[in-house]
Design a protein around this motif. Structure first.
Motif, mmCIF file in Angstrom:
data_model
loop_
_atom_site.group_PDB
_atom_site.id
_atom_site.type_symbol
_atom_site.label_atom_id
_atom_site.label_comp_id
_atom_site.label_asym_id
_atom_site.label_seq_id
_atom_site.Cartn_x
_atom_site.Cartn_y
_atom_site.Cartn_z
ATOM 1 N N VAL A 29 82.421 8.983 15.742
ATOM 2 C CA VAL A 29 82.005 8.637 14.389
ATOM 3 C C VAL A 29 80.679 9.322 14.060
ATOM 4 N N LYS A 30 80.512 9.719 12.817
ATOM 5 C CA LYS A 30 79.296 10.394 12.372
ATOM 6 C C LYS A 30 78.598 9.566 11.302
ATOM 7 N N VAL A 31 77.309 9.766 11.187
ATOM 8 C CA VAL A 31 76.499 9.075 10.184
ATOM 9 C C VAL A 31 76.645 9.795 8.849
ATOM 10 N N HIS A 32 76.878 9.036 7.791
ATOM 11 C CA HIS A 32 76.971 9.576 6.436
ATOM 12 C C HIS A 32 75.950 8.863 5.552
ATOM 13 N N ALA A 33 75.698 9.410 4.374
ATOM 14 C CA ALA A 33 74.721 8.814 3.470
ATOM 15 C C ALA A 33 75.370 8.383 2.152
ATOM 16 N N TRP A 34 74.929 7.245 1.645
ATOM 17 C CA TRP A 34 75.305 6.728 0.335
ATOM 18 C C TRP A 34 74.020 6.261 -0.335
ATOM 19 N N ARG A 35 74.122 5.858 -1.570
ATOM 20 C CA ARG A 35 72.960 5.311 -2.277
ATOM 21 C C ARG A 35 73.389 4.076 -3.032
ATOM 22 N N ASN A 36 72.385 3.256 -3.358
ATOM 23 C CA ASN A 36 72.672 2.134 -4.238
ATOM 24 C C ASN A 36 72.784 2.663 -5.664
ATOM 25 N N GLY A 37 73.499 1.956 -6.502
ATOM 26 C CA GLY A 37 73.665 2.347 -7.898
ATOM 27 C C GLY A 37 73.106 1.273 -8.814
ATOM 28 N N LYS A 38 73.158 1.538 -10.091
ATOM 29 C CA LYS A 38 72.640 0.582 -11.069
ATOM 30 C C LYS A 38 73.400 -0.738 -11.005
ATOM 31 N N HIS A 39 74.688 -0.677 -10.674
ATOM 32 C CA HIS A 39 75.513 -1.885 -10.672
ATOM 33 C C HIS A 39 75.881 -2.356 -9.268
ATOM 34 N N THR A 40 75.180 -1.853 -8.238
ATOM 35 C CA THR A 40 75.437 -2.305 -6.874
ATOM 36 C C THR A 40 75.089 -3.781 -6.771
ATOM 37 N N LYS A 41 76.013 -4.543 -6.212
ATOM 38 C CA LYS A 41 75.810 -5.988 -6.103
ATOM 39 C C LYS A 41 75.238 -6.349 -4.734
ATOM 40 N N GLY A 42 74.489 -7.427 -4.666
ATOM 41 C CA GLY A 42 73.913 -7.915 -3.428
ATOM 42 C C GLY A 42 72.530 -7.344 -3.171
ATOM 43 N N LYS A 43 71.950 -7.768 -2.071
ATOM 44 C CA LYS A 43 70.598 -7.338 -1.689
ATOM 45 C C LYS A 43 70.607 -6.806 -0.269
ATOM 46 N N PHE A 44 69.763 -5.807 -0.034
ATOM 47 C CA PHE A 44 69.606 -5.247 1.303
ATOM 48 C C PHE A 44 68.808 -6.230 2.154
ATOM 49 N N GLN A 45 69.339 -6.559 3.347
ATOM 50 C CA GLN A 45 68.677 -7.520 4.228
ATOM 51 C C GLN A 45 68.135 -6.888 5.500
ATOM 52 N N GLY A 46 68.680 -5.747 5.915
ATOM 53 C CA GLY A 46 68.168 -5.102 7.116
ATOM 54 C C GLY A 46 69.202 -4.212 7.782
ATOM 55 N N LEU A 47 68.749 -3.516 8.803
ATOM 56 C CA LEU A 47 69.635 -2.622 9.545
ATOM 57 C C LEU A 47 70.776 -3.418 10.163
ATOM 58 N N GLY A 48 71.940 -2.814 10.181
ATOM 59 C CA GLY A 48 73.125 -3.473 10.714
ATOM 60 C C GLY A 48 73.943 -4.182 9.648
ATOM 61 N N GLN A 49 73.355 -4.383 8.474
ATOM 62 C CA GLN A 49 74.084 -5.039 7.383
ATOM 63 C C GLN A 49 75.258 -4.171 6.960
ATOM 64 N N LEU A 50 76.326 -4.798 6.529
ATOM 65 C CA LEU A 50 77.514 -4.083 6.082
ATOM 66 C C LEU A 50 77.535 -3.961 4.569
ATOM 67 N N PHE A 51 78.096 -2.855 4.090
ATOM 68 C CA PHE A 51 78.347 -2.714 2.654
ATOM 69 C C PHE A 51 79.732 -2.142 2.447
ATOM 70 N N LEU A 52 80.246 -2.310 1.251
ATOM 71 C CA LEU A 52 81.551 -1.771 0.872
ATOM 72 C C LEU A 52 81.352 -0.599 -0.065
ATOM 73 N N THR A 53 82.058 0.496 0.206
ATOM 74 C CA THR A 53 82.009 1.634 -0.698
ATOM 75 C C THR A 53 82.964 1.379 -1.861
ATOM 76 N N GLU A 54 82.979 2.278 -2.806
ATOM 77 C CA GLU A 54 83.879 2.136 -3.953
ATOM 78 C C GLU A 54 85.338 2.285 -3.547
ATOM 79 N N ASN A 55 85.590 2.829 -2.340
ATOM 80 C CA ASN A 55 86.957 2.961 -1.813
ATOM 81 C C ASN A 55 87.283 1.868 -0.798
ATOM 82 N N ASN A 56 86.494 0.788 -0.799
ATOM 83 C CA ASN A 56 86.654 -0.361 0.094
ATOM 84 C C ASN A 56 86.526 -0.004 1.568
ATOM 85 N N LEU A 57 85.716 0.973 1.893
ATOM 86 C CA LEU A 57 85.410 1.314 3.273
ATOM 87 C C LEU A 57 84.239 0.440 3.706
ATOM 88 N N LEU A 58 84.359 -0.215 4.853
ATOM 89 C CA LEU A 58 83.306 -1.070 5.376
ATOM 90 C C LEU A 58 82.361 -0.225 6.223
#
Length: 100
Positions: A29-58
């Motif tokens: 597996v390789k590291v990729h980069a994303w960014r938060n958007g104007k309508h991104t829901k939730g709050k960043f809590q720390g390293l290891g936290q999970l997020f969902l991409t627009e394609n439902n990738l965890l």
């Protein structure tokens, strides 16, 4: 400009589940980069936290850094932060050099 918002680059690794329901990283597996958007829901809590991409990738966050608002279109935004996170032992597999 009143529509500006803080933009952060999040480095992440897609995760999946093992047969016991624990989070795992696939081999190679390789590291990729994303960014938060104007309508991104939730709050960043720390390293290891999970997020969902627009394609439902965890994705697990393994690093982050602030970025300029004008540079935001160089990365794809993600949908939302979750309240879940991966164990710290999994995060230790990645170092700052993996983000380049």
């Amino acid at each position: 400009m009143k529509n500006k918002y803080p933009v952060t680059r999040y480095y992440g690794v897609p995760v999946s589940y093992d047969k016991s329901g624990n989070y795992i990283f696939e081999e190679g597996v390789k590291v990729h980069a994303w960014r938060n958007g104007k309508h991104t829901k939730g709050k960043f809590q720390g390293l290891g936290q999970l997020f969902l991409t627009e394609n439902n990738l965890l994705v697990a966050i393994v690093g982050f850094e602030k970025m300029k608002f004008k540079d935001r279109h160089t990365l794809a935004p993600f949908e939302r932060f979750t309240k879940e996170s991966v164990p710290k032992e999994l995060l230790e597999r990645f170092s700052r050099e993996d983000f380049k």
